[in-house]
Design an enzyme around this catalytic site. Structure first.
Site, PDB file in Angstrom:
ATOM      1  N   ASP A 241       0.370   5.160 -10.382  1.00 28.55           N
ATOM      2  CA  ASP A 241       1.407   4.582 -11.261  1.00 28.55           C
ATOM      3  C   ASP A 241       2.359   5.250 -12.379  1.00 28.55           C
ATOM      4  OD1 ASP A 241       1.079   2.491  -9.501  1.00 28.55           O
ATOM      5  OD2 ASP A 241      -0.169   1.613 -10.666  1.00 28.55           O
ATOM      6  N   LYS A 263      -1.491   5.442  -3.338  1.00 27.09           N
ATOM      7  CA  LYS A 263      -0.517   4.160  -3.206  1.00 27.09           C
ATOM      8  C   LYS A 263       0.494   4.499  -4.376  1.00 27.09           C
ATOM      9  CE  LYS A 263      -1.804   0.348  -5.734  1.00 27.09           C
ATOM     10  NZ  LYS A 263      -0.708   0.153  -6.329  1.00 27.09           N
ATOM     11  N   HIS A 265       4.342   3.095  -6.525  1.00 28.58           N
ATOM     12  CA  HIS A 265       5.401   2.224  -6.649  1.00 28.58           C
ATOM     13  C   HIS A 265       6.500   2.664  -6.755  1.00 28.58           C
ATOM     14  CE1 HIS A 265       3.096  -1.708  -7.075  1.00 28.58           C
ATOM     15  NE2 HIS A 265       2.073  -1.105  -7.859  1.00 28.58           N
ATOM     16  N   LYS A 296       4.886  -5.019  -2.029  1.00 29.71           N
ATOM     17  CA  LYS A 296       4.515  -6.561  -2.145  1.00 29.71           C
ATOM     18  C   LYS A 296       6.076  -7.327  -1.842  1.00 29.71           C
ATOM     19  CE  LYS A 296       0.847  -6.292  -5.718  1.00 29.71           C
ATOM     20  NZ  LYS A 296       1.164  -4.801  -6.239  1.00 29.71           N
ATOM     21  N   ASP A 299       9.877 -12.223   1.034  1.00 30.21           N
ATOM     22  CA  ASP A 299      11.182 -12.950   1.201  1.00 30.21           C
ATOM     23  C   ASP A 299      11.377 -13.374   2.616  1.00 30.21           C
ATOM     24  OD1 ASP A 299      14.005 -13.418   0.861  1.00 30.21           O
ATOM     25  OD2 ASP A 299      13.855 -12.073  -0.943  1.00 30.21           O
ATOM     26  N   THR A 303      15.632 -10.201   4.846  1.00 29.11           N
ATOM     27  CA  THR A 303      15.848  -9.510   3.699  1.00 29.11           C
ATOM     28  C   THR A 303      14.880  -8.312   3.694  1.00 29.11           C
ATOM     29  OG1 THR A 303      16.779 -11.381   2.711  1.00 29.11           O
ATOM     30  CG2 THR A 303      15.867  -9.712   1.205  1.00 29.11           C
ATOM     31  N   SER A 357      -5.539  -9.424  -8.622  1.00 28.19           N
ATOM     32  CA  SER A 357      -6.781  -9.268  -9.446  1.00 28.19           C
ATOM     33  C   SER A 357      -6.253  -9.901 -10.796  1.00 28.19           C
ATOM     34  CB  SER A 357      -6.833  -7.598  -9.572  1.00 28.19           C
ATOM     35  OG  SER A 357      -5.802  -7.185 -10.135  1.00 28.19           O
ATOM     36  N   GLN A 415      -4.717  -7.774 -16.293  1.00 30.81           N
ATOM     37  CA  GLN A 415      -5.619  -7.133 -15.289  1.00 30.81           C
ATOM     38  C   GLN A 415      -6.985  -7.341 -15.481  1.00 30.81           C
ATOM     39  OE1 GLN A 415      -5.746  -6.313 -12.475  1.00 30.81           O
ATOM     40  NE2 GLN A 415      -5.370  -4.227 -12.109  1.00 30.81           N
ATOM     41  N   GLY A 435      -6.248   2.831 -10.441  1.00 29.85           N
ATOM     42  CA  GLY A 435      -5.164   3.488 -11.084  1.00 29.85           C
ATOM     43  C   GLY A 435      -5.460   4.196 -12.234  1.00 29.85           C
TER      44      GLY A 435
HETATM   45  O1  S5P Z   1      -3.907  -7.825  -7.402  1.00 31.47           O
HETATM   46  C1  S5P Z   1      -3.721  -6.746  -7.191  1.00 31.47           C
HETATM   47  C2  S5P Z   1      -3.117  -6.105  -6.400  1.00 31.47           C
HETATM   48  C3  S5P Z   1      -2.418  -4.694  -6.447  1.00 31.47           C
HETATM   49  S1  S5P Z   1      -1.893  -3.821  -5.022  1.00 31.47           S
HETATM   50  N1  S5P Z   1      -3.889  -6.099  -8.453  1.00 31.47           N
HETATM   51  C4  S5P Z   1      -3.523  -4.684  -8.761  1.00 31.47           C
HETATM   52  O2  S5P Z   1      -3.805  -4.252  -9.822  1.00 31.47           O
HETATM   53  N2  S5P Z   1      -2.764  -4.173  -7.722  1.00 31.47           N
HETATM   54  C5  S5P Z   1      -2.028  -2.781  -7.971  1.00 31.47           C
HETATM   55  O3  S5P Z   1      -3.210  -1.898  -8.147  1.00 31.47           O
HETATM   56  C6  S5P Z   1      -1.503  -2.649  -9.072  1.00 31.47           C
HETATM   57  O4  S5P Z   1       0.130  -2.900  -8.972  1.00 31.47           O
HETATM   58  C7  S5P Z   1      -1.676  -1.147  -9.561  1.00 31.47           C
HETATM   59  O5  S5P Z   1      -0.700  -0.295  -8.989  1.00 31.47           O
HETATM   60  C8  S5P Z   1      -3.075  -0.881  -9.135  1.00 31.47           C
HETATM   61  C9  S5P Z   1      -4.221  -1.104 -10.266  1.00 31.47           C
HETATM   62  O6  S5P Z   1      -3.874  -0.263 -11.103  1.00 31.47           O
HETATM   63  P1  S5P Z   1      -4.956  -0.177 -12.323  1.00 31.47           P
HETATM   64  O7  S5P Z   1      -4.497   0.989 -13.249  1.00 31.47           O
HETATM   65  O8  S5P Z   1      -5.114  -1.488 -13.122  1.00 31.47           O
HETATM   66  O9  S5P Z   1      -6.303   0.331 -11.500  1.00 31.47           O
END
Ligand code: S5P
Length: 464
Positions: A241, A263, A265, A296, A299, A303, A357, A415, A435
């Protein structure tokens, strides 16, 4: 006998440790995928089916092969007998006629079903029900191998008669004759196959990657990922990210040996360019990892199709996989089938988001369970789930989990993090998505190695 010899010479009969689709453990495996790779054997099997049709005087107007494995056989039989074929789709088309049965037919006419291997008969019943719904008469099935696991009785209960070229006991007797197995081994194999499958189907499921790979012939994404995981011994997906292309390339140069997936974005990158994508693709090819765009999607199907194929990023042209919310319903997920099946795409499949999460996420109660139901309809291109806890008992899916950090428990913005041990051993996920724990570390390479080692050792020491 001649056909059994040929099948055996082509490696169709395997000894080892396997988990069957039913969840049963077995030390014997019949791999009829070898048929389509050997034109001679395929032709012989088709001729043997025709011989049965003649000897039993079977009378029918059309032939249908149970999708997909039996379709080539059915085609050859149609060609030999000059009979018309019908195709049964696995899912109804999402466009045009929306038909499940393709080809010209008149209701009331008779259809003969062809299958390669019959175990319990459930895929045959599904096919026959679709044909009967169209008014076709269907009561005869012809197969190459009857595994003698209740198929005959289950079909008889639906007034369907099963005819087979050979059976499990005939194969095992043949293997005894050629000294491939002993009579004791035959008894052991039959005993294993008699082991009941529990109502939830998972009594004997073996979650080792070796066995799971065997279940994946129809899922290119998971096959690809499991091969990478096994060869690099890693279940780490790094979430890159970062907002500058140079930062991402620099990160990948440090961590490529430790990841099975990268992964992204793509929409947070400030200096996106096609050179960047080409560099990533080269790195992914050279160092074996998949490119995962965490878009993610959520839609209407049309689309999503545009979002996948068009715009600045043309995601489907370079991403091997993407994430999709199930919130828009399962019909929209079928959009991905056409994208995955398109020759010019990099896409091999997608993951459904079963559970997020974040604190207070609405992906709870019925949501993960319904998401699993959607995934079950598209086993060829849904590779699995983004989840917190393994949300289903099917080892042919992969369970990817974000929210992993060995030191911290939250980022103050919703998170929620937990340890690798919790994510893999307790919550039974397969792939950890990490991440900031890695990307913000002082020594990114050492941290990626630490996460990969701990993740892999938790995965391979897990017994289920
Ligand atoms: O439920 C989720 C789904 C995803 S894909 N929670 C998340 O955190 N993610 C992704 O996982 C989020 O978009 C980010 O890119 C990564 C987690 O990053 P971290 O820095 O919190 O480990």
């Amino acid at each position: 006998m001649e056909l059994l010899k040929e099948l055996n010479n082509n490696g169709a009969f395997k000894l080892g440790q396997f988990v069957l689709k039913s969840g049963q453990n077995s030390s014997f495996y019949i791999d009829l995928r070898t048929l389509i790779s050997s034109p001679d054997v395929l032709a012989k099997a088709a001729q043997a089916l025709c011989d049965i049709i003649a000897s039993k005087n079977l009378d029918f107007d059309y032939i249908v092969g149970v999708p997909y494995a039996a379709m080539p056989l059915a085609t050859l039989v149609c060609n030999i007998l000059k009979k018309p074929m019908l195709l049964k789709r696995k899912e109804a088309k999402s466009y045009g006629t929306k038909k499940l049965i393709e080809g010209s037919y008149e209701p009331g006419k008779k259809t003969l079903i062809i299958e390669d291997v019959v175990t319990t008969g459930s895929s045959i019943i599904e096919t026959i029900e679709a044909l009967r719904n169209e008014g076709l008469v269907c009561d005869q099935v012809l197969c190459v191998i009857d595994r003698e696991q209740g198929g005959v009785h289950k079909l008889a209960a639906k007034e369907i008669q099963l005819h087979s070229i050979t059976s499990m006991s005939a194969i095992l007797d043949f293997l005894i004759q050629i000294d491939f197995i002993t009579p004791q081994k035959k008894a052991q194999i039959l005993e294993e196959l008699r082991a009941p499958v529990a109502a939830n189907g998972n009594r004997a499921i073996c979650w080792s990657l070796e066995n799971r790979k065997l279940l994946l012939s129809k899922n290119p994404l998971n096959k690809h990922i499991i091969e990478i995981m096994m060869s690099k011994q890693t279940n780490l997906c790094v979430a890159a990210d970062l907002t500058k292309t140079s930062e991402i390339i620099e990160l990948v140069q440090k961590i490529h040996s430790f990841i099975c997936a990268l992964k992204l974005h793509i929409d947070i990158i400030e200096d996106f360019s096609w050179d960047f994508i080409t560099s990533l693709q080269t790195l992914a090819q050279e160092h074996k990892f998949v490119l995962f765009e965490d878009r993610k999607f959520a839609d209407i199907g049309k689309t999503m199709e545009l979002q996948l194929n068009k715009g600045i990023y043309k995601i489907s042209s370079w991403a091997n996989m993407v994430t999709v919310h199930s919130v828009a319903g399962d019909a929209t997920i079928s959009t991905f089938r056409e994208v995955v099946e398109n020759q010019n795409t990099a896409m091999e499949g997608c993951l459904l988001i079963a559970e997020l999460s974040t604190e207070g996420a609405l992906t709870r109660d019925f949501y993960p369970k319904e998401t699993v139901e959607f995934a079950k309809k598209y086993p060829n291109f849904v590779g699995g789930f983004i989840c917190q806890k393994r949300c289903h008992d099917d080892p042919s899916f992969l369970y990817w989990t974000p929210g992993v950090n060995q030191e911290q428990r939250g980022d103050g913005a919703g998170q929620q993090w937990r340890s690798i041990q919790q994510a893999v051993t307790q919550d039974k996920n397969d792939i950890i998505i990490v991440g900031r724990a890695i990307t913000s570390a002082q020594d990114v390479k050492a941290e990626a190695e630490r996460y990969a080692t701990a993740g892999w050792s938790s995965l391979i020491s897990r017994s289920d």
